[in-house]
Enzyme design. Sequence first.
Site, short mmCIF file in Angstrom:
data_model
loop_
_atom_site.label_atom_id
_atom_site.label_comp_id
_atom_site.label_asym_id
_atom_site.label_seq_id
_atom_site.Cartn_x
_atom_site.Cartn_y
_atom_site.Cartn_z
N GLN A 16 -2.47 6.38 2.45
CA GLN A 16 -3.03 5.03 2.38
C GLN A 16 -4.11 4.69 3.39
OE1 GLN A 16 -1.57 0.33 2.42
NE2 GLN A 16 -0.06 1.95 2.34
N ARG A 37 -5.77 19.56 -2.65
CA ARG A 37 -5.20 20.90 -2.84
C ARG A 37 -5.12 21.23 -4.32
NH1 ARG A 37 0.42 21.55 -0.35
NH2 ARG A 37 0.64 19.36 -0.96
N ASN A 95 -7.08 11.73 7.95
CA ASN A 95 -5.92 11.07 8.57
C ASN A 95 -4.71 11.99 8.59
OD1 ASN A 95 -5.62 10.83 5.72
ND2 ASN A 95 -4.30 9.06 5.93
N VAL A 136 2.82 8.60 12.78
CA VAL A 136 3.04 7.17 12.63
C VAL A 136 2.88 6.78 11.17
CG1 VAL A 136 2.17 4.86 13.20
CG2 VAL A 136 2.36 6.59 14.98
N GLU A 138 3.35 3.20 8.36
CA GLU A 138 3.08 1.76 8.33
C GLU A 138 4.00 0.95 9.22
OE1 GLU A 138 1.81 -1.86 7.83
OE2 GLU A 138 0.76 -0.30 6.74
N ASP A 167 -1.49 0.52 7.82
CA ASP A 167 -2.26 1.49 7.05
C ASP A 167 -3.60 0.93 6.59
OD1 ASP A 167 -0.77 3.87 7.07
OD2 ASP A 167 0.62 3.11 5.58
N GLY A 245 -1.03 -21.55 15.94
CA GLY A 245 -2.27 -22.14 16.46
C GLY A 245 -2.06 -23.55 16.94
N GLY A 246 -3.12 -24.27 17.12
CA GLY A 246 -3.03 -25.62 17.66
C GLY A 246 -2.61 -26.66 16.64
#
Length: 424
Positions: A16, A37, A95, A136, A138, A167, A245-246
Amino acid sequence: MKALEGVRILDMTHVQSGPTCTQLLAWFGADVIKVERPGVGDITRGQLQDIEGADSLYFTMLNSNKRSITLNTKSDKGKEIFEGLIKACDVMVENFAPGAIDRMGFPWERIQELNPRMIYASVKGFGPGPYEDCKVYENVAQCAGGAASTTGFDDGPPLVTGAQIGDSGTGLHLALGIVTALYQREKTGRGQRVLAAMQDGVLNLCRVKLRDQQRLTHGPLKEYPQYPHGEFGPAVPRSGNASGGGQPGWILKCRGWETDPDAYIYFITQAPVWGRICKVIGREEWIEDPDYATAEARLPRLTEIFDAIEEWTKTKTKFEVMETLNPLDIPCGPILSLKEIAEEPSLRETGTVVEVDHPTRGSYLTVGNPIKLSDSPSDVSRSPLLGEHTDEILSEVLGLNDGEIADAKASGAVGDEPRNIAAE
């Protein structure tokens, strides 16, 4: 003309994070050559398969607009072809697990020898440090990047989100790095390495929580639901559905919530429209009441306030709530199921959701380019069948003639997948 026309990508990615990156580049017009492959291909072709004998949606939705070549990079002839592709491409993206490309015999130094202009881009789990050799996935990235510890409710365990911020989020970061390196190459003439670590990408998306970690040293986080009755520990707590948030926000029930798990709306009590909110829900007395009249005064009473708003939202569907609040500039948003999103006409019209025809699985839905350029249209074409473009790439990109292609196939360097209807 598309923005990245003329850029050729050697796509050594799978699953991914990498395919997200290369698909985005393909949408912008890059020629993405996916190396797979022989006889096997990207592992996701067969993962979570819903139609026997057809590529899975996992694969098709991450590999639009690409060409596929099957190549055995362990054979001498395969290595020779791979070297030719390195020379012919502008960018290589991978990756694999740390060190995998090096073990193939193509460390960065060798790639630079073959093509000094090559941009070599990698997704890895961690950057340099004690964990750089760790694999590693997700959810691991979400945990290591700070997302899981700050997601969920305070009385429950850490949670991962359904959004693939580890990912796909890292793939988006890598795509930006590649385009930036291509731009710099126009000035320097040199390629360079581009690294996007999944932990780093997740943390970048969690920056407001790192902000709150520093604020916490100066007192309680008043916009969090723990204030004023709960306790704050040494780290940023989980805050449920608080807005972060605010402007305080929360998810509220709408009519039908008893049977519809998505009959909810996100409601934000934005300070400038507080008076309008009070009138809509029938609490006009709160407009002048000093306990409610200011944003600061409302903070300790947010639970009571949202309970009152919810009594009103429960009398309407989430879409009726939207219809009432939008003309009043009161910010809100429905909780949309994936079924509702898939069926939303406006998302089809903008190309955010696209229906694509596939030769073996038929029609399927996929996401389109989320980034719209006014002078570079993005068209979504189906993902390639395994090895579909092997002959085409060997001929067009490497200049091999029919005899040389036949020899490469006979040696096992490239796959000899049967001709399929998509290639006719």
